[in-house]
Design a protein around this motif. Structure first.
Motif, mmCIF file in Angstrom:
data_model
loop_
_atom_site.group_PDB
_atom_site.id
_atom_site.type_symbol
_atom_site.label_atom_id
_atom_site.label_comp_id
_atom_site.label_asym_id
_atom_site.label_seq_id
_atom_site.Cartn_x
_atom_site.Cartn_y
_atom_site.Cartn_z
ATOM 1 N N UNK A 218 0.833 -1.192 0.000
ATOM 2 C CA UNK A 218 0.000 0.000 0.000
ATOM 3 C C UNK A 218 0.871 1.245 0.000
ATOM 4 N N UNK A 219 0.364 2.282 -0.661
ATOM 5 C CA UNK A 219 1.066 3.571 -0.657
ATOM 6 C C UNK A 219 0.671 4.321 0.602
ATOM 7 N N UNK A 220 1.663 4.732 1.409
ATOM 8 C CA UNK A 220 1.424 5.383 2.692
ATOM 9 C C UNK A 220 2.204 6.682 2.730
ATOM 10 N N UNK A 221 1.547 7.746 3.201
ATOM 11 C CA UNK A 221 2.213 9.039 3.400
ATOM 12 C C UNK A 221 1.628 9.674 4.653
ATOM 13 N N UNK A 222 2.486 10.298 5.444
ATOM 14 C CA UNK A 222 2.073 10.993 6.660
ATOM 15 C C UNK A 222 2.364 12.476 6.462
ATOM 16 N N UNK A 223 1.310 13.279 6.565
ATOM 17 C CA UNK A 223 1.435 14.725 6.444
ATOM 18 C C UNK A 223 1.369 15.342 7.840
ATOM 19 N N UNK A 224 2.329 16.220 8.145
ATOM 20 C CA UNK A 224 2.354 16.876 9.444
ATOM 21 C C UNK A 224 1.236 17.897 9.588
ATOM 22 N N UNK A 225 1.160 18.496 10.794
ATOM 23 C CA UNK A 225 0.124 19.502 11.048
ATOM 24 C C UNK A 225 0.298 20.739 10.178
ATOM 25 N N UNK B 20 -3.032 11.504 16.580
ATOM 26 C CA UNK B 20 -3.139 12.303 17.815
ATOM 27 C C UNK B 20 -2.235 13.529 17.842
ATOM 28 N N UNK B 21 -1.101 13.486 17.162
ATOM 29 C CA UNK B 21 -0.176 14.622 17.223
ATOM 30 C C UNK B 21 -0.513 15.705 16.208
ATOM 31 N N UNK B 22 -1.669 15.629 15.562
ATOM 32 C CA UNK B 22 -2.055 16.636 14.581
ATOM 33 C C UNK B 22 -1.709 16.270 13.156
ATOM 34 N N UNK B 23 -0.943 15.184 12.975
ATOM 35 C CA UNK B 23 -0.594 14.745 11.629
ATOM 36 C C UNK B 23 -1.757 13.947 11.024
ATOM 37 N N UNK B 24 -1.648 13.639 9.748
ATOM 38 C CA UNK B 24 -2.698 12.899 9.039
ATOM 39 C C UNK B 24 -2.060 11.781 8.220
ATOM 40 N N UNK B 25 -2.581 10.551 8.412
ATOM 41 C CA UNK B 25 -2.108 9.398 7.662
ATOM 42 C C UNK B 25 -2.980 9.235 6.425
ATOM 43 N N UNK B 26 -2.325 9.125 5.252
ATOM 44 C CA UNK B 26 -3.032 8.967 3.990
ATOM 45 C C UNK B 26 -2.543 7.674 3.347
ATOM 46 N N UNK B 27 -3.500 6.795 2.961
ATOM 47 C CA UNK B 27 -3.146 5.525 2.334
ATOM 48 C C UNK B 27 -3.881 5.384 1.006
ATOM 49 N N UNK B 28 -3.208 4.738 0.066
ATOM 50 C CA UNK B 28 -3.798 4.409 -1.233
ATOM 51 C C UNK B 28 -3.591 2.920 -1.471
ATOM 52 N N UNK B 29 -4.668 2.196 -1.762
ATOM 53 C CA UNK B 29 -4.590 0.752 -1.984
ATOM 54 C C UNK B 29 -5.104 0.427 -3.389
ATOM 55 N N UNK B 30 -4.324 -0.333 -4.123
ATOM 56 C CA UNK B 30 -4.700 -0.736 -5.476
ATOM 57 C C UNK B 30 -5.715 -1.876 -5.373
#
Length: 851
Positions: free
Chosen positions: A486-493, A574-584
């Motif tokens: 899976x494609x995973x990216x974490x974007x900060x606050x 919880x720390x204000x970041x956001x987890x974004x996932x893309x699944x084929x």
């Protein structure tokens, strides 16, 4: 004389006449004036007689004028004499009045007083009297050029309260004529009597200095008023006190109580309590108070008393006075209760602190140990006897240092002084102790409000170990992400990429160099639009990453231009970041579409089958009704006799057509329920009668199979609110099913039990039972299984049972064990929960109506 008269007559003739009335007046006047001189009148009369008429008129006029002149002169002389006499009298009266005024003024000014008068039509007052003699201390410092009106500036020589009081009185005097008498006292203590009256249309104010006996009386009156005011204030204060207050005379009888005392002794009011001499304290307590009063001592003790039927605790104080005694009882029940509660709370807190895993040690302002919990004792393994002797903070530290349970410090004295700064601090302070045995303690020193310090000792050895393990776990997770499909990216606050895996780069065909500068989500979505240009998806993604409030997860499906289908999901961290996932999910979507198409085809085929069954049932009912009707006609002797064989065949026809009609009716009932057009005819149904009626329908089958039917109900089970026809149909289907699956010489039991909120019917057989796999299917249409018996059914009986029971708001359940029989239970609620579905018109309903 005749010549003169003649001359006068000529003159009169030469003049025009002005009227006879004036001449008559003068003539009459002259005659009245000349009447006393009778002799002369006679002479004149002879003369007049000798004269002609015109001469007489002239003479009369002249005579009247002469008499009027004489009369006017006499009146003038008389009035002048009277005026001279009145003038001399008025001068004497004015002199006497002036003397009287001077005498009264001297009398008024003989005392130090001032009069101020206001005319009714003039605002300018008139002031009489010596102001400096009345108020010497108020005007000695003033310039001599100040006007007497300064006395009306009451605030310059009176206190503000008295000045406002007399100003209001003067205003009411001038406006309404309301008199007053006030006693004023200057700041120097000089008493002034102020009296105001309305006299002769004037408002008069008299300010008089009182001295001697009057002054003493005034001073006594002032002191009396003040004492009265103090007593009134004190009584008002005592009335508002919630504590009972009393005053006794020398004989010990009540002379005054407040409202709280009256309420405490259940009196109507304080006067009633005094009249009835109601006592608050019991006999023993009063004896103690009387002994102290007799000894001239103040009694003070805490004792109980009964108030409004409750036992209360009072602090009673009774002190002797010159005329008796006075006392007060302060209710300490709540305070005593709160003291006990506080004591229990402290004990509870101590017990709670003893259960804590954190060590707690409390030192007072003298730096002595006043409390420690079990965790503190276990943490340092100190001697309990030593801790119970309330050692000082220094002694405890020295003991710990000797046992090598303190950090190894190069300058221990300086370290200890820094620790003791907590006794002078305001805010808590945290310390980290690394002990020689390898333990790590987090120590928090908290200053106490009443002085002293509370030490909290928390063993964080395991926590630090967990932190180290956590860091190692994070590294492992990072390595794991790199190998995820899976494609995973974490974007900060701040919206920038903080973490991503290689799959994310490959999925969106991005280079590793693009992520070196931690690009913003705006840049990432702009790059991804080359493969998918749906702005709504990317706008929602940007909002989910950059939102401050309302951060909710979002899920979206993306179909890219190259045919690849992705599932996107975001999850706020919880720390204000956001987890974004893309699944084929391209392969999954393709399989799902194929399954959906197949399922739709199956559903359509099932619908066609059901519609066909409904249609065929309606189409078969009409010819079947004709067959049944003609068969009945053939069996009627009126249409001719039949031989034995014909009657046998006719019986077969009737039996078969009745069975087929029952099947068709069942199908139609199910179709009506399925269409939502079935309605119930609710009434009060006799439960026992319905059970017996249903049993009669299977009586021939019971006899044929030598099966015994037991009906079990309470004698007074009563009625049930239900559709009687459908209830019998339900019980008949259950009994028919149970008899069909029961072996010969078996027993079938029909039971009815009334609960508090429902009536429960159950049918139990001794048949082969139902397997767990078949339980879920027995209620489906046309679902039948002989289970090795000779029973052959249409598979509609239990479907109808469940449908009819649910229409009544009830439930159906099956309890079966293979080889041990089956029990079917129907629960009918006693409350009016029967469903009345609205009649629906659809294409099937139209076909049924046509049939």
């Amino acid at each position: 004389m005749p010549e003169s008269i003649r001359t006068a007559n000529e003159r009169l003739r030469s003049r025009p006449r002005r009227g006879g009335f004036l001449g008559a007046v003068f003539t009459t006047s002259s005659i009245a004036l000349c009447t006393p001189a009778r002799a002369e009148a006679n002479a004149i009369g002879h003369t007049v007689a000798a004269l002609n008429r015109q001469d007489i008129a002239t003479f009369t006029l002249l005579t009247g004028l002469l008499c009027f002149a004489v009369l006017a002169t006499a009146l003038l002389l008389r009035n002048r004499r009277n005026a001279n006499r009145f003038e001399h009298g008025s001068r004497d009266d004015a002199a006497a009045l002036q003397a009287e005024i001077d005498r009264f003024k001297q009398l008024l000014l003989s005392e130090p007083q001032v009069f101020v008068t206001w005319p009714a039509t003039d605002e300018q007052p008139e002031i009489l009297g010596d102001i400096s003699s009345l108020l010497p201390e108020a005007f000695t410092s003033m310039s001599s050029s100040l006007s007497p009106e300064r006395v009306l500036a009451f605030g310059s020589w009176l206190e503000p309260t008295l000045a406002q009081r007399i100003e209001r009185a003067v205003t009411m005097l001038r406006a309404e004529g309301r008199g007053f008498v006030l006693t004023l006292v200057t700041p120097s203590g000089r008493p002034i009597e102020a009296e105001g009256r309305a006299v002769g249309g004037r408002a008069v104010l008299r300010l008089r200095d009182v001295s001697g006996i009057e002054r003493e009386l005034i001073e006594l009156s002032v002191r009396h008023d003040k004492l009265n005011a103090d007593v009134t204030s004190m009584r008002a204060l005592l009335e508002t006190l919630p504590a009972p207050v009393w005053t006794r005379d020398a004989d010990g009888h009540l002379v005054f109580v407040n409202s709280a005392y009256a309420r405490a002794v259940d009196a109507v009011d304080p006067a009633d309590a005094v009249t009835r001499d109601l006592e608050l304290l019991d006999t023993g307590a009063r004896d103690d108070v009387n002994r102290a009063r007799a000894a001239g001592e103040t009694f003070a003790k805490r004792m109980p008393a009964i108030v409004a039927g409750e036992r209360r605790i009072f602090d009673v104080v009774d002190t002797p006075t010159g005329a008796g005694s006075t006392g007060i009882a302060i209710d300490r029940t709540e305070a005593e209760f709160m003291r006990q509660e506080l004591k229990r709370m402290i004990e509870a807190h101590r017990r709670v602190l003893d259960q804590l895993a954190t060590g707690v040690a409390i030192f007072n302002a003298d730096r002595k140990l006043i409390f420690y919990n079990t965790a503190f004792h276990s943490l340092f393994d100190l001697d309990s006897a030593m801790l119970d002797r309330t050692p000082t903070d220094t002694a405890v530290l020295e003991t710990l240092r000797t046992a090598r349970k303190l950090p190894e410090e190069q300058d221990f004295r300086l370290w200890k002084q820094q620790l003791y700064e907590a006794y002078r601090a305001v805010e808590p302070k945290e310390h980290m102790w690394h002990l020689p045995d390898g333990r790590a303690l987090r120590v928090v020193t908290t200053p106490n409000p009443e002085g002293g310090v509370t030490y909290l000792y928390d063993d964080v050895t395991e926590r630090l170990t967990m932190h180290r393990r956590y860091d190692a776990l994070i590294k492992v997770q990072s390595e794991t992400l790199d190998y995820l499909a899976e494609a995973v990216a974490v974007f900060g606050s701040d919206g920038r990429v903080r973490l991503h895996n290689p799959a994310f780069q490959r999925m969106w065909k991005l280079t590793p160099e693009a992520f070196n500068s931690h690009p913003h989500v705006e840049a990432v979505t702009a790059w991804a639009q080359a493969l998918h240009d749906d702005n709504t998806v990317w706008r929602n993604l940007r909002a989910a990453v950059t939102a401050i409030d309302g951060r909710e997860p979002i899920v979206a499906r993306i179909e890219r231009r190259d045919g690849i289908t992705l599932d996107m999901a975001t999850m706020p961290l919880p720390d204000g970041a956001t987890l974004v996932t893309f699944q084929d999910i391209t392969d999954t979507v393709n399989v799902e579409r194929a399954l959906v198409e197949r399922n739709e085809a199956l559903v359509a085929a099932d619908g066609i089958k059901i519609e066909f069954v409904h249609h065929v049932s309606y189409e078969l009912r009409s010819p079947l009704t004709n067959i049944i009707g003609f068969a009945n006609l053939l069996g009627d002797p009126a249409f001719g006799p039949l031989n034995k064989k014909q009657l046998e065949y006719l019986g077969y026809i009737t039996t078969s057509t009745n069975a087929l009609l029952a099947i068709i009716n069942n199908i139609l009932d199910l179709a009506t329920i399925d269409a939502g057009a079935m309605s119930l005819n609710l009434s009060d149904v006799d439960i026992r009668a319905s059970m017996e009626a249903a049993a009669e329908g299977v009586l021939d089958r019971l006899v044929k199979g030598r099966i015994r039917l037991e009906i079990q109900t309470a004698p007074g089970i009563g009625n049930l609110r239900a559709d009687e026809r459908r209830l019998r149909q339900i019980l008949f289907n259950l009994l028919s099913n149970a008899v069909g699956f029961s072996p010969d010489d078996a027993t079938v039991t029909l039971t009815a039990v009334r609960r508090e909120d429902a009536v429960v019917f159950s049918v139990t057989d001794e048949g082969p039972g139902i397997s767990p796999e078949a339980k879920d299917k027995v209620f489906d249409w046309f679902e039948t299984d002989s289970q090795g018996s000779q029973h052959r059914g249409t598979g509609l009986g239990l479907s109808l049972v469940r449908s009819f029971v649910e229409l009544h708001g009830g439930t159906v359940s099956i309890d079966s064990i293979v080889g041990h029989g089956t029990t079917v239970t129907c629960v009918f609620p006693t409350s009016q929960n029967a469903k009345q579905p609205p009649k629906q018109i659809d294409h099937q309903g139209a076909k049924r109506s046509a049939a």
